[in-house]
Each structure stands twice: as C-alpha cells, then as structure tokens.
Design an enzyme around this catalytic site. Structure first.
Site, PDB file in Angstrom:
ATOM      1  N   GLU B 193     -34.987   5.935 -36.863  1.00 30.08           N
ATOM      2  CA  GLU B 193     -33.993   6.973 -37.150  1.00 30.08           C
ATOM      3  C   GLU B 193     -33.833   7.226 -38.646  1.00 30.08           C
ATOM      4  O   GLU B 193     -33.661   8.371 -39.075  1.00 30.08           O
ATOM      5  CB  GLU B 193     -32.631   6.608 -36.551  1.00 30.08           C
ATOM      6  CG  GLU B 193     -32.548   6.751 -35.040  1.00 30.08           C
ATOM      7  CD  GLU B 193     -33.037   5.522 -34.294  1.00 30.08           C
ATOM      8  OE1 GLU B 193     -33.436   4.541 -34.966  1.00 30.08           O
ATOM      9  OE2 GLU B 193     -33.031   5.541 -33.050  1.00 30.08           O
ATOM     10  N   HIS B 262     -23.044   0.761 -27.593  1.00 30.59           N
ATOM     11  CA  HIS B 262     -23.438   2.077 -27.095  1.00 30.59           C
ATOM     12  C   HIS B 262     -22.249   2.922 -26.681  1.00 30.59           C
ATOM     13  O   HIS B 262     -22.417   3.933 -26.005  1.00 30.59           O
ATOM     14  CB  HIS B 262     -24.398   1.936 -25.904  1.00 30.59           C
ATOM     15  CG  HIS B 262     -25.788   1.542 -26.293  1.00 30.59           C
ATOM     16  ND1 HIS B 262     -26.078   0.319 -26.818  1.00 30.59           N
ATOM     17  CD2 HIS B 262     -26.957   2.219 -26.253  1.00 30.59           C
ATOM     18  CE1 HIS B 262     -27.385   0.242 -27.065  1.00 30.59           C
ATOM     19  NE2 HIS B 262     -27.939   1.394 -26.743  1.00 30.59           N
TER      20      HIS B 262
END
Lengths: 336, 457
Positions: B193, B262
C-alpha cells in the site's frame, strides 16, 4: 568508503567525454549552485531564511551531469535537499531564493519554503520533506509517462539515508514489475544526517540494492561531471527504450552540515577538507577547462556573471513582499 | 570598499553564540566560499563562509569569545591595498534593519480579517435536483456503475489496487471492469500500500486521475503519509501549481466478526485534514452519485464505503448523467422534535430508531451527512433551529469523533436554539472485540438512540 572511491564498480570518466562547450556550461551551472547555496547559507545566518535549510554544496556534479542527459518533458523529483535540482532544472534563482525567504514572489508564494518547491513548467515535482516519499512518488511520475505513451523518463533522487526506507524497495518492485521509465539516483554523500553509511546500512553497495528485482545498477564517481553524464546517458537510454528502471549510486559528499543546525561532531574537519582539496567537482571541471586552453579570464567572467545572478536573487528576495494575509486560505482545494 | 562580516545565526531563534575559532587570519586572501570561522551554540556548530572576496583586513572578535550577539561585525574584508577603516562600530547593518522590518510586517498584518466562517462550507440552500425514474440496485452495483461510467468518460481515469483486475475485486466492486477497460486502466497491485499509493499520488500530480482501492480502509494506514503529506498538502505547498485529482476508496468501519485491526472508522481521522474531501455514502444513490463526483473532483477525495452495505438494495436514479454534489447532506426523514445526525451505515440505524420513536409520538429528523468534509453545517443548523435537540450517531469512537465536530458546529451556530445539551452516540471507546456478544455491545444499536432521544424530549 569515501566520495568517488575507486573500486571495481565505480565508473570514472572513461566514457564519451563532454565537449569544451559542455564543460563550460557545466562549470557555469555548478558554480551557480555553489554560489547560490553560499548565499542561502549567509541569508539563513542573518535570519532571513527560517526553519530548515539543507545545502547542496559539494554535490553539484550530480544534478548538473544528470540534467545534461535529459530532454524537455523528463520529470524530476527529490528530497528536501533540493535547491541544486531546481537550479539545474532551469528554475530561476530569483524564484527559489524568494521562496527560501518566504516571499510572495517565490515558487510557492512563500507557502512551501526550502523543502517544498515545484515547477509544473520545468517538470520539477518537489521538494519533499518525508525521507523516501519522493521515491514512490517518482515511480508515479514514470507511471504517468508510460500511461500516456511518451518516451519521457523520470528521475527520483534520494540520499543514502533514504536508501533503507521500506517504500524504496516497494518502489523498486513496482517499477521493475511494470517496467516504469524511472531512474533512481542515490546521492550517497556518506551520511544520513549524522549517521555514517557504515553505521546505518548492512549493505554498503547501494548500487546493488535493486538486484533482487532485476534493476540494473551502477556506482559512479559523483564528483566527476563527465562520469555522471556518461552514466546518466546510459540509464536514460535504457529507460527510453522501455527496458524499465535503472539505479545509479552517485558517490558524492556534502561539505556543509545536514541542515544549517548541525553539530559537526560526527566527522572530522580533516575529512571534509581532504574532499574539498582533492575531489572538488568544480575544481575538477575548472582544471579540465584550463588544460583545454580556456583562459582564466573566461572563467572569471563566468564566475562574475553567476555572482551577479545570485546577488540579484538575494536582492529580489529581500525586497519582495511577504505573501498577502489572504494567501493563508488559498490553494487548500481547487474549485470543483 | 570594506565589507563587514557579521555574526550569523544558526537558527532564527539564536540570539548569541561562541566564536569557536578562526580558520583564516588577518592578511589572508579570501575567495567566496572560503570558510572563515566556526561558530557554536550548545546545540550546533556552523561554518562562516565568505560570500565576498578580498583580504581579511581585521578580526574584530577574537577566537573563543562567548556571547557574541547575532549580526555583530566579526571581521572586516578589504580590497587589495585598501586600509581598514577606523570606524568599525558595530552599528546595525542594513540587513539587520531589513529583518526587523519584515518581522514587523508579519505581526501587523493580522489574518483575522479574512478568516472565513465555518458556515460557508455547506450549500444547503439549493434544492436537490430531481433525477426522475429510479430502479433498485445494490450499493455494490452503484459503485461499479459509477467507476465504469467515469472510466468511459475520461481516459485519464484508471483504477489500481489489490485484486481489482483479474480477481474482479476482493468485494467484487470492480467486477467486469478489466474486461471493458483492459489491463492498462484496471491494474492489479502487489500488497504494498505504501508504495502503490505513493505511485498513484505521483501520477495524479501529473494530472492523471487514479482511483486507489484499498481492500479495506484499515490498510490505508500503511499509506497515510502519502495521503496526507503528499496528496493533501501539495497544492498548498506548491502555491496552487500542483493539484492532486485522486480518489482513495474502500470499505470502512466495522464489518462482522473480523476483530480490532479490521474494524474501525476513519471518518474523523481523514476529516481532520485540510486539503482532503471525505465522503461516507449510505444508500446506493449516495454511492453512485458521490463516487462519480469524487472521481471528477480535482482534489484528493477519501471515499469511505461499508462492507455490510455493499449487498443492500436502494432505489437509485437511472439517468445516465446522475451525479450528486459533494458537501451536501440529505434529510432522509423529516421531523420536528429532535435532529439525529449520522452517516454511512448508521443512517439506517438512525432511521430504525426514528420509526420506533414515531410509534411513541416523537418525530425525529434524520440527516444523512454523506460528506464529512466539507461538512454541510447549514443543513444541520437549520434542522436544529427547528427541533432544538441534537443527537449524533456514528460507529467510530466517540473521542474527537465526527459527533464532537457536529455538536461544536451546532453550539457555535445555534446555541440559543438548543433546549438540551447535544448527545453523541458512538462506538464504545475500546478496540473492536471478536466475540459476537461483545461486538454487538461495542456498536450503536437503535435502542441506544431511542433511549437518548427520550431522555432529551
């Protein structure tokens, strides 16, 4: 290790040499950077430049040699030690000095400062203060070249200090994977701030750092303008041919501290003096020119011209107004 | 002509220092760039370089001198054959005068007069455009249609992210896009990322318009430096030269049973940053209309989706040109007794609560923010002026959350209309637990809203 160490991988100026006219131009460009930086240091000392200020003195051959291998449309991005890159890219001394002093006439209207200047016109994409960030951004510039189907290349400069940032390796991988026309230029001046390369990096052969991804690399004597130029020509040709990225490790040296506020205790004055006396990139070109029959007076004339440009930039910066208070709120967002 | 060499400052705050040593002596020839002396403070050492040429005519401050004030002449340079002038009093130089002049300018020209009111961010006065016929589609389809439409419309738009191409999207948002637009415009990325976000931002600085899909917004944390330092700030740092037209999108907030790393809401994180726009759609129409607007916007836009909403169906205009304005909230339900302000999946929760309240005779007005930055303060304030009560609902943590900002805006702009203190409903101030019962306890439920409203009215 020292600047321009002669070892098996270091390329000296044994490639196609420069013409006398090219050496003269290089001399002028390098002297401009040095005199400009000395003036910046002086203005900093007088309190006219605030904050951070990272001088490029000693490393001039790197940007000037690489710039000579580029064409219009090629893109450049670098770290916070960026004044040399900007001048080499053709940005004006006035605009850069005015930005250093935080004036309305600076490249960023005084809102960027020493570390954050840009020029769309000259394809200079900054000027980045986060160590290593410009490498990932730099492959993005190369991505854009490829996306648009041009043969333009992008140069991503970074120092030995940034060479161990994780995103640099992510960038090597992405650039190799997508065959992006990006030349990674490590300006190895042997110190990341006050930490020597020996104390910061388990590998001292930074030119090999792209090997796992098949990125070809070369170590180059970054104090020798002809060697830099020759290596840059090879790297540019590789990229323009669509063969993917290339890595150049430029062995160089900064004479001044990391920034203006530097304890100068991590290296000996003798080390700095020795490089200045024996490896200075500008003296090197000067000697080549004198040996080729250029007379002292011609060089002095170049120096005087440069000095006038630099003094004019300082005068321009000091007499330019600060940004209008309304500028505080402009340029946050573009109108949709 | 004699030139004074002045004591320099290592930093703008330094007022005096030690002249550690002279590296040149009287009578030496000086070229510009020569190091004349070294000065020190407790923090740093600096070399004094000659900017001019000449002969070091006189050293005015001896080696080792401490407490030498900045801008004190420390030496005199003279031309060859020139005498050192007698009058070398440390008068304030022209440069020093210049400095004090510029400081005065900075202080006197206050910026307060031009500070914009926070209210100007909203555009609530215009009624929303009527788009006619609708059909029922999922949020997933809406997002997919929005990207496809914009990819068709503008060749500078491309999509990158993990599993967006061959896999058809980890959540199938990009289904079919590879087939239509090809591998040059729908591009799979390795799991890096930080690197690929930086790459996309770099491409955007040249004028391309990337859509960066994060498999979940949690992974944008790997890339947050590029989102904030590279994307959001470059326009400002470049004096308006270099915009960054880019969209960062992906599912945000709690999914179901995926644990703490998450499950979190980035609304407040990104809404904090000038230079970003932040959108959090609820319905399919929000998703389609606002994603199209985000892709066309010349600024970096954070687009916070919600995994649980992907499969939900809503009525959405079928008009090919359908698009929604960024920065405009929507009143999803009108009411007179309390204003409930929410965004993303919590809009549905707020509407459920409003139904229950209506059964008890309390009419709640439910505002779907849709955009978190710029905030449609005007719509909120108008509503509170009608209802006199405010409850904010968000899934993220309460501390420094969106609810805190909404409440502050109401206090600033409608304090006198409030009949009760604002109340915020938010996720519990803990990392998200895994166990089903604990997870449910950590998230706002309709009953929390009902209870809060009943305590207010």
């Amino acid at each position: 290790m020292e600047a321009g160490t002669n070892n098996a991988q270091t390329t000296g100026s044994n490639g196609p040499s420069l013409t006398r006219e090219q050496f003269l131009q290089a001399y002028q460009d390098m002297v401009l950077i040095r005199r400009f930086e000395e003036k910046a240091g002086q203005l900093y000392g007088m309190g006219l430049i605030g904050g951070f200020c990272h001088l490029y003195i000693g490393q001039e051959a790197v940007v000037v040699g690489i710039q000579m291998a580029l064409k219009d449309g090629d893109k450049i991005i670098t770290s916070y030690r960026d004044h040399g890159q900007m001048l080499a890219a053709g940005m004006t001394a006035r605009g850069v000095m005015a930005e250093l002093t935080g004036r309305a006439t600076g490249y960023s209207h005084g809102k960027g400062g020493s570390m954050h200047m840009f020029s769309r016109e000259k394809n200079f994409y900054g000027g980045h203060g986060i160590v290593g960030a410009q490498v990932a951004l730099g492959i993005g510039l190369a991505f854009a070249n490829k996306y648009r189907g041009t043969d333009e290349v992008s140069i991503a400069y970074f120092g030995d200090g940034a060479a161990n940032q994780g995103q640099v390796y992510e960038s090597f991988n992405l650039a190799a994977l997508h065959k992006l026309p990006c030349i990674f230029v490590i300006e190895n001046n042997l110190y990341g701030m006050g930490t020597s390369i020996e104390r910061a990096s388990a590998s001292h052969e930074l030119w090999r750092n792209g090997e796992p991804w098949g990125v070809p690399g070369r170590r180059v004597d970054g104090m020798d303008i002809a060697a830099v130029h020759e290596a840059a020509e090879e790297a540019v040709a590789h990229c323009r041919a669509g063969k993917g990225p290339y890595l150049l490790e430029m062995m160089t040296y900064r004479y001044r501290g990391h920034s203006m506020s530097d304890p100068a205790k991590y290296r000996k004055r003798e080390e700095v003096d020795a490089v200045r006396k024996t490896r200075d990139p500008i003296e090197h070109v000067k000697q080549i020119l004198l040996d080729s029959g250029v007379d002292e007076a011609s060089l002095r004339s170049i120096e005087n011209d440069v000095k006038a440009v630099v003094n004019d930039s300082a005068e321009f910066a000091q007499t330019s107004p600060e940004p209008d208070p309304a500028e505080l709120y402009t340029d946050v967002l573009l109108e949709a | 002509m004699a030139i004074e060499v002045l004591m320099p400052a290592l930093s703008p705050t330094m007022t005096e220092g030690t002249l550690a040593r002279w590296l040149k002596k009287e009578g030496d020839t000086i070229s510009s760039g020569d190091v004349l002396a070294e000065i020190e403070t407790d923090k740093a050492t600096m070399e004094v370089e000659a900017v001019d040429e000449g002969i070091l005519g006189k050293v005015l401050v001896a080696e080792g001198a401490q407490g030498v004030a900045v801008n004190t002449p420390i030496a005199i340079l003279v031309a060859e054959g020139e005498d050192v002038p007698d009058a070398v009093a440390p008068a304030q130089s022209d440069v020093a005068k210049n400095i004090s002049h510029s400081e005065t300018t900075a202080e006197t020209s206050s910026a307060k007069d031009v500070r914009p009111s926070p209210l100007v961010t909203g555009v609530s006065s215009e009624p929303e455009k009527e788009w006619g016929e609708t059909s029922e589609i999922t949020v997933r389809e809406a997002l997919n249609q929005a990207m496809a439409a914009e990819l068709r419309r503008d060749p500078d738009v491309f999509l990158i992210g993990e599993e967006v191409a061959q896999y058809q999207g980890a959540y199938k948002i990009s289904q079919g896009l590879l087939a239509e637009f090809g591998e040059n415009r729908v591009i799979d990325m390795p799991i890096t990322e930080h690197g690929f976000t930086g790459m996309a931002v770099g491409a955007a600085l040249t004028g391309l318009k990337p859509i960066v899909e994060f498999m979940t917004m949690n992974f944008s944390m790997q890339a947050i430096d590029h989102i904030i330092n590279s994307a959001a700030k470059t326009l400002y740092m470049s004096g308006g030269q270099m915009g960054c037209p880019i969209v960062f999108r992906g599912p945000n907030g709690a999914a179901a049973r995926v644990g703490a790393q998450h499950s979190q809401c980035y609304g407040s994180w990104y809404a904090h940053v000038p230079g970003l726009k932040v959108i959090a759609p609820w319905s399919a129409a929000d998703a389609k209309g606002l994603l199209r607007a985000a892709i066309r916007d010349p600024n970096p836009v954070i687009f916070l989706e919600n995994e649980i909403l992907y499969g939900r169906k809503f009525e959405c205009p079928t008009d090919e040109d359908f698009i929604l304005p960024i920065g405009k909230a929507k009143i999803e339900r009108s009411g007179t007794d309390v204003t409930i302000v929410s965004f993303s999946i919590m809009v549905g929760t707020a509407l459920q609560a409003a139904e229950q309240l209506a059964e008890q005779g309390i009419q709640a007005e439910v505002i779907n923010l849709r955009t978190l930055r710029p905030l449609d303060t005007a719509t909120i304030v108008e509503s509170v002026k009608k209802t006199s009560r405010l409850v904010t609902v968000e899934e993220g943590w309460p501390y420094a959350g969106i609810g805190a900002e909404v409440a502050m805006q109401v206090i600033e702009h409608a304090f006198d209309w409030l009949d009760a203190p604002p109340v915020r409903i938010a996720g519990e101030d803990v990392p998200m637990p895994f166990a089903a019962n604990l997870e449910k306890l950590a998230l706002p439920q309709p009953q929390h809203i009902v209870d809060a409203v009943k305590a207010l009215v």
